[in-house]
Design a protein around this motif. Structure first.
Motif, mmCIF file in Angstrom:
data_model
loop_
_atom_site.group_PDB
_atom_site.id
_atom_site.type_symbol
_atom_site.label_atom_id
_atom_site.label_comp_id
_atom_site.label_asym_id
_atom_site.label_seq_id
_atom_site.Cartn_x
_atom_site.Cartn_y
_atom_site.Cartn_z
ATOM 1 N N GLY A 94 -12.507 11.005 -6.100
ATOM 2 C CA GLY A 94 -11.965 11.623 -4.897
ATOM 3 C C GLY A 94 -10.493 11.953 -4.980
ATOM 4 N N LEU A 95 -10.009 12.283 -6.173
ATOM 5 C CA LEU A 95 -8.574 12.486 -6.353
ATOM 6 C C LEU A 95 -8.030 13.629 -5.487
ATOM 7 C CD1 LEU A 95 -5.917 11.822 -7.774
ATOM 8 C CD2 LEU A 95 -6.636 13.304 -9.661
ATOM 9 N N ALA A 96 -8.748 14.726 -5.413
ATOM 10 C CA ALA A 96 -8.243 15.874 -4.652
ATOM 11 C C ALA A 96 -8.036 15.522 -3.184
ATOM 12 C CB ALA A 96 -9.209 17.052 -4.791
ATOM 13 N N ALA A 97 -9.014 14.819 -2.600
ATOM 14 C CA ALA A 97 -8.892 14.446 -1.193
ATOM 15 C C ALA A 97 -7.776 13.428 -0.990
ATOM 16 C CB ALA A 97 -10.219 13.880 -0.689
ATOM 17 N N ARG A 98 -7.647 12.478 -1.916
ATOM 18 C CA ARG A 98 -6.571 11.487 -1.800
ATOM 19 C C ARG A 98 -5.207 12.133 -1.952
ATOM 20 N NH1 ARG A 98 -6.589 8.190 -5.839
ATOM 21 N NH2 ARG A 98 -8.340 8.986 -7.068
ATOM 22 N N HIS B 230 -1.470 3.143 -6.403
ATOM 23 C CA HIS B 230 -0.783 4.237 -5.719
ATOM 24 C C HIS B 230 -1.272 5.567 -6.277
ATOM 25 C CE1 HIS B 230 2.895 1.447 -4.783
ATOM 26 N NE2 HIS B 230 1.924 1.303 -3.893
ATOM 27 N N LEU B 231 -2.192 6.209 -5.601
ATOM 28 C CA LEU B 231 -2.748 7.501 -6.010
ATOM 29 C C LEU B 231 -3.262 7.440 -7.449
ATOM 30 C CD1 LEU B 231 -3.435 10.254 -4.918
ATOM 31 C CD2 LEU B 231 -1.214 11.086 -5.653
ATOM 32 N N ASP B 232 -4.285 6.633 -7.637
ATOM 33 C CA ASP B 232 -4.906 6.426 -8.943
ATOM 34 C C ASP B 232 -5.362 7.772 -9.517
ATOM 35 O OD1 ASP B 232 -6.382 5.662 -11.135
ATOM 36 O OD2 ASP B 232 -7.732 4.326 -10.034
ATOM 37 N N ARG C 140 0.850 -1.179 0.000
ATOM 38 C CA ARG C 140 0.000 0.000 0.000
ATOM 39 C C ARG C 140 0.891 1.236 0.000
ATOM 40 N NH1 ARG C 140 -1.856 -3.551 3.782
ATOM 41 N NH2 ARG C 140 -3.954 -4.450 3.438
ATOM 42 N N LEU C 141 0.391 2.317 -0.596
ATOM 43 C CA LEU C 141 1.209 3.520 -0.682
ATOM 44 C C LEU C 141 1.627 4.002 0.702
ATOM 45 C CD1 LEU C 141 2.553 5.722 -2.325
ATOM 46 C CD2 LEU C 141 0.366 6.944 -2.374
#
Length: 293
Positions: free
Chosen positions: A57-61, A50-52, A26-27
């Motif tokens: 929800g990219l901004a929150a991730r 790893h941070l797809d 996991r990242l």
């Protein structure tokens, strides 16, 4: 608790490890591992594990990853060499050279998104490559597509203040350092365009030894990848399994003026990622210390 991250005495090198060599972790675990080992940074490949970059929800991730990098004291480069992130059936497809305009646009949009992620993370560069010349495409058409496709990505990088670092990749249209300079000149030498120098690729393909490639590339270096390799064979190898004489290379890097990350690149060795991450850091520190006069 994380180990203190210090380069080899007097080396001037900032060592990182690529997450494409830690895909079984996991990242969060990968970042913790690298910090505990003593790496100063990470080459973060945007991929499904790893941070797809195409998931919800990219901004929150991205914000969570940024906070974790800050807590661990890790610098970051954003890498875009994921094999199947856009197309589950075509390795690295579509590329900037794809015959289909919509397909090329999909790659451009991914790279623009990578620039935004890099800006949010405080990354020092965004890595990319040209892609393989498609069957039936002449080189002139390939270069035309590449130049046109890079335009909006360069604009995004310039606006974000994050340089692009294009990598000469064996087998690709842009394969050697001379190809990078040709591209740079055709684009009018834009400030946002820099170079990813892969030390193994120099051993594999370039006429000059890797340390001379470093010296020649120094003004344009924005990202560096490092691993062992053999002449004429594009296979990323753990340190000690190839032919590279590392002390001169590390010395050239330390005196190049480059202060970004030098990232270990072992994308086919995730099955042994934690062990190789530890071995690689020990090896590079020993080689640098042993090579100092």
């Amino acid at each position: 608790m994380s180990a203190t991250r210090t380069a080899a005495p007097g080396s001037g090198l900032r060592l990182g490890y690529g997450t494409n060599g830690l895909t079984d972790l996991r990242l969060e675990d990968a970042l913790g591992l690298l910090a505990d080992l003593g790496y100063e940074g990470v080459g973060l490949t945007l991929d499904h594990m790893h941070l797809d970059p195409v998931g919800p929800g990219l901004a929150a991730r991205t914000a969570r990853v940024g906070r974790r990098l800050g807590e661990l004291g890790l610098a970051v480069t954003v890498e875009t060499g994921a094999r199947y992130v856009l197309d589950p059936r075509r390795k690295h497809g579509p590329s900037l050279l794809d015959p289909d305009e919509d397909a090329r646009t999909a790659r451009v949009r991914l790279l623009e998104k990578a620039v935004r992620i890099a800006a949010d993370l405080g990354a020092h560069a965004v890595h990319l490559f040209s892609g393989i010349l498609p069957a039936g495409t002449d080189p002139g058409s390939g270069w035309k597509r590449l130049i046109e496709a890079l335009g909006p990505v360069l604009d995004a990088a310039d606006q974000a203040g994050v340089p692009l670092a294009i990598e000469p990749e064996p087998g690709h249209l842009l394969a050697r350092l001379a190809d990078f300079h040709s591209l740079r000149e055709q684009l009018g030498d834009p400030a946002a365009l820099g170079l990813t120098l892969d030390i193994g690729h120099c051993q594999c393909l370039e006429d000059d030894p890797p340390q001379e490639c470093v010296r020649q590339a120094a003004p344009w270096l924005r990202h560096v990848q490092i691993e062992d390799m053999r002449r004429g064979v594009h296979e990323h190898l753990p340190f000690g399994d190839g032919e590279i004489d590392f002390p001169p290379v590390l010395d050239a890097l330390a005196h190049s003026g480059y202060r970004g990350l030098t990232v270990v690149e072992l994308p086919r060795h995730s099955h042994a990622g934690p062990e190789l991450a530890a071995h690689s850091l020990r090896f590079l520190r020993e080689q640098r210390t042993g090579g100092m006069s």
